[in-house]
Design a protein around this motif. Structure first.
Motif, PDB file in Angstrom:
ATOM      1  N   LEU A 124       0.815  -1.204   0.000  1.00  0.00           N
ATOM      2  CA  LEU A 124       0.000   0.000   0.000  1.00  0.00           C
ATOM      3  C   LEU A 124       0.853   1.259   0.000  1.00  0.00           C
ATOM      4  N   ILE A 125       0.482   2.200  -0.857  1.00  0.00           N
ATOM      5  CA  ILE A 125       1.181   3.482  -0.925  1.00  0.00           C
ATOM      6  C   ILE A 125       0.546   4.451   0.087  1.00  0.00           C
ATOM      7  N   PRO A 126       1.235   5.549   0.425  1.00  0.00           N
ATOM      8  CA  PRO A 126       0.696   6.504   1.403  1.00  0.00           C
ATOM      9  C   PRO A 126      -0.696   7.025   1.065  1.00  0.00           C
ATOM     10  N   GLU A 127      -1.004   7.237  -0.221  1.00  0.00           N
ATOM     11  CA  GLU A 127      -2.328   7.749  -0.605  1.00  0.00           C
ATOM     12  C   GLU A 127      -3.429   6.787  -0.173  1.00  0.00           C
ATOM     13  N   THR A 128      -3.219   5.489  -0.370  1.00  0.00           N
ATOM     14  CA  THR A 128      -4.215   4.488   0.042  1.00  0.00           C
ATOM     15  C   THR A 128      -4.356   4.473   1.553  1.00  0.00           C
ATOM     16  N   LEU A 129      -3.248   4.565   2.261  1.00  0.00           N
ATOM     17  CA  LEU A 129      -3.279   4.566   3.725  1.00  0.00           C
ATOM     18  C   LEU A 129      -3.997   5.804   4.258  1.00  0.00           C
ATOM     19  N   GLU A 130      -3.847   6.925   3.578  1.00  0.00           N
ATOM     20  CA  GLU A 130      -4.477   8.169   4.013  1.00  0.00           C
ATOM     21  C   GLU A 130      -5.974   8.180   3.726  1.00  0.00           C
ATOM     22  N   ARG A 131      -6.380   7.618   2.598  1.00  0.00           N
ATOM     23  CA  ARG A 131      -7.762   7.731   2.126  1.00  0.00           C
ATOM     24  C   ARG A 131      -8.679   6.650   2.695  1.00  0.00           C
ATOM     25  N   THR A 132      -8.107   5.509   3.090  1.00  0.00           N
ATOM     26  CA  THR A 132      -8.925   4.346   3.449  1.00  0.00           C
ATOM     27  C   THR A 132      -8.659   3.886   4.883  1.00  0.00           C
ATOM     28  N   ASN A 133      -9.449   2.883   5.304  1.00  0.00           N
ATOM     29  CA  ASN A 133      -9.275   2.339   6.660  1.00  0.00           C
ATOM     30  C   ASN A 133      -8.016   1.500   6.806  1.00  0.00           C
ATOM     31  N   MET A 134      -7.291   1.237   5.718  1.00  0.00           N
ATOM     32  CA  MET A 134      -6.061   0.467   5.826  1.00  0.00           C
ATOM     33  C   MET A 134      -5.001   1.232   6.623  1.00  0.00           C
ATOM     34  N   GLY A 135      -5.179   2.535   6.747  1.00  0.00           N
ATOM     35  CA  GLY A 135      -4.236   3.324   7.515  1.00  0.00           C
ATOM     36  C   GLY A 135      -4.298   3.052   9.006  1.00  0.00           C
ATOM     37  N   PHE A 136      -5.438   2.525   9.489  1.00  0.00           N
ATOM     38  CA  PHE A 136      -5.551   2.246  10.925  1.00  0.00           C
ATOM     39  C   PHE A 136      -5.941   0.797  11.219  1.00  0.00           C
ATOM     40  N   ARG A 137      -5.851  -0.065  10.230  1.00  0.00           N
ATOM     41  CA  ARG A 137      -6.102  -1.486  10.461  1.00  0.00           C
ATOM     42  C   ARG A 137      -4.988  -2.091  11.312  1.00  0.00           C
ATOM     43  N   ALA A 138      -5.337  -3.149  12.088  1.00  0.00           N
ATOM     44  CA  ALA A 138      -4.376  -3.814  12.972  1.00  0.00           C
ATOM     45  C   ALA A 138      -4.414  -5.314  12.727  1.00  0.00           C
ATOM     46  N   GLU A 139      -3.396  -6.007  13.195  1.00  0.00           N
ATOM     47  CA  GLU A 139      -3.369  -7.471  13.084  1.00  0.00           C
ATOM     48  C   GLU A 139      -4.581  -8.075  13.791  1.00  0.00           C
ATOM     49  N   GLN A 140      -5.122  -9.109  13.192  1.00  0.00           N
ATOM     50  CA  GLN A 140      -6.316  -9.838  13.631  1.00  0.00           C
ATOM     51  C   GLN A 140      -7.617  -9.159  13.227  1.00  0.00           C
ATOM     52  N   ASP A 141      -7.564  -7.980  12.613  1.00  0.00           N
ATOM     53  CA  ASP A 141      -8.782  -7.378  12.075  1.00  0.00           C
ATOM     54  C   ASP A 141      -9.324  -8.247  10.941  1.00  0.00           C
ATOM     55  N   GLN A 142     -10.640  -8.206  10.773  1.00  0.00           N
ATOM     56  CA  GLN A 142     -11.304  -8.932   9.702  1.00  0.00           C
ATOM     57  C   GLN A 142     -11.649  -7.963   8.577  1.00  0.00           C
ATOM     58  N   VAL A 143     -11.300  -8.335   7.349  1.00  0.00           N
ATOM     59  CA  VAL A 143     -11.596  -7.485   6.195  1.00  0.00           C
ATOM     60  C   VAL A 143     -12.482  -8.239   5.211  1.00  0.00           C
ATOM     61  N   ASN A 144     -13.254  -7.471   4.448  1.00  0.00           N
ATOM     62  CA  ASN A 144     -14.122  -8.055   3.428  1.00  0.00           C
ATOM     63  C   ASN A 144     -13.327  -8.330   2.152  1.00  0.00           C
ATOM     64  N   ILE A 145     -13.623  -9.468   1.536  1.00  0.00           N
ATOM     65  CA  ILE A 145     -12.912  -9.868   0.317  1.00  0.00           C
ATOM     66  C   ILE A 145     -13.906 -10.020  -0.828  1.00  0.00           C
ATOM     67  N   GLU A 146     -13.614  -9.347  -1.930  1.00  0.00           N
ATOM     68  CA  GLU A 146     -14.337  -9.585  -3.187  1.00  0.00           C
ATOM     69  C   GLU A 146     -13.329  -9.999  -4.246  1.00  0.00           C
TER      70      GLU A 146
END
Length: 203
Positions: A160-182
């Motif tokens: 992930l690049i800084p723009e994605t981390l800034e714009r989305t929840n990936m910037g504050f996701r932590a280990e063991q979090d559950q994410v949706n997959i399509e």
């Protein structure tokens, strides 16, 4: 249809819980309210939901039991934030890849590797879906159009690049979090067809 280009994150202001049913109320940035009407589609963490009410910048969505079971939306609480994307319109630029908003499963974040200019995140996906996961393939993670980096068993990573981390929840996701997959619909169709043909030949 969605593109996987997240427009931002929205805070959950209220959750109304009923038996096997929920209503989520989120606060959308005002620029994304313009033209929004009841019945319109907005993706939350990649899951396509229908607008059921609009009051100023507060927008309501109903979630059925199947949505709560299959996606991480059932794990959310008041104050959490979701990635959002309004449905694509004909003529819009497709900057990511075509996505339906139909979540296949959830994956668990197993490792986050931070460096100065990017972040690598590893996910573990249920074993039955590993046939859809391959290096350089497209994948939707919480609604974000991403390219798969490495694949090891039933784990894979994205970078992930800084723009994605800034714009989305990936910037504050932590280990063991559950994410949706399509999974990319074309990938899913090809893999399923090949597996079916091979199975028929073995019979």
């Amino acid at each position: 249809m969605f593109t996987g280009i997240i427009q931002g994150t929205a805070e959950i202001i209220k959750i109304e819980a009923k038996e096997q049913f929920r209503t989520h109320v989120i606060r959308l940035p005002k620029q994304y309210i313009d033209g929004l009407v009841n019945g319109a589609s907005v993706a939350h963490n990649g899951c396509c939901l229908t607008v059921t009410g609009i009051e100023d910048d507060l927008v309501s969505f109903d979630l059925m039991q199947e949505t709560l079971r299959v996606t991480n939306l059932g794990l959310l609480s008041k104050g959490d934030k979701v990635n959002f994307e309004r449905a694509a319109r004909f003529g819009d630029e497709i900057g990511g890849h075509q996505m339906s908003g139909h979540i296949l499963c959830m994956a668990t974040i197993t490792r986050i590797i931070r460096s100065e200019n990017n972040r690598q995140i590893w996910f573990e996906i249920p074993q039955e879906y590993t046939g859809y996961i391959f290096t350089k393939g497209y994948i939707g993670i919480d609604g974000i159009s991403l390219t798969i980096g490495e694949v090891v068993g039933n784990q894979f990573c994205v970078n992930l690049i800084p723009e994605t981390l800034e714009r989305t929840n990936m910037g504050f996701r932590a280990e063991q979090d559950q994410v949706n997959i399509e999974i990319d619909p074309q990938t899913q169709a090809i893999v399923d067809t090949v597996e079916r043909v091979l199975a028929e030949r073995r019979d």
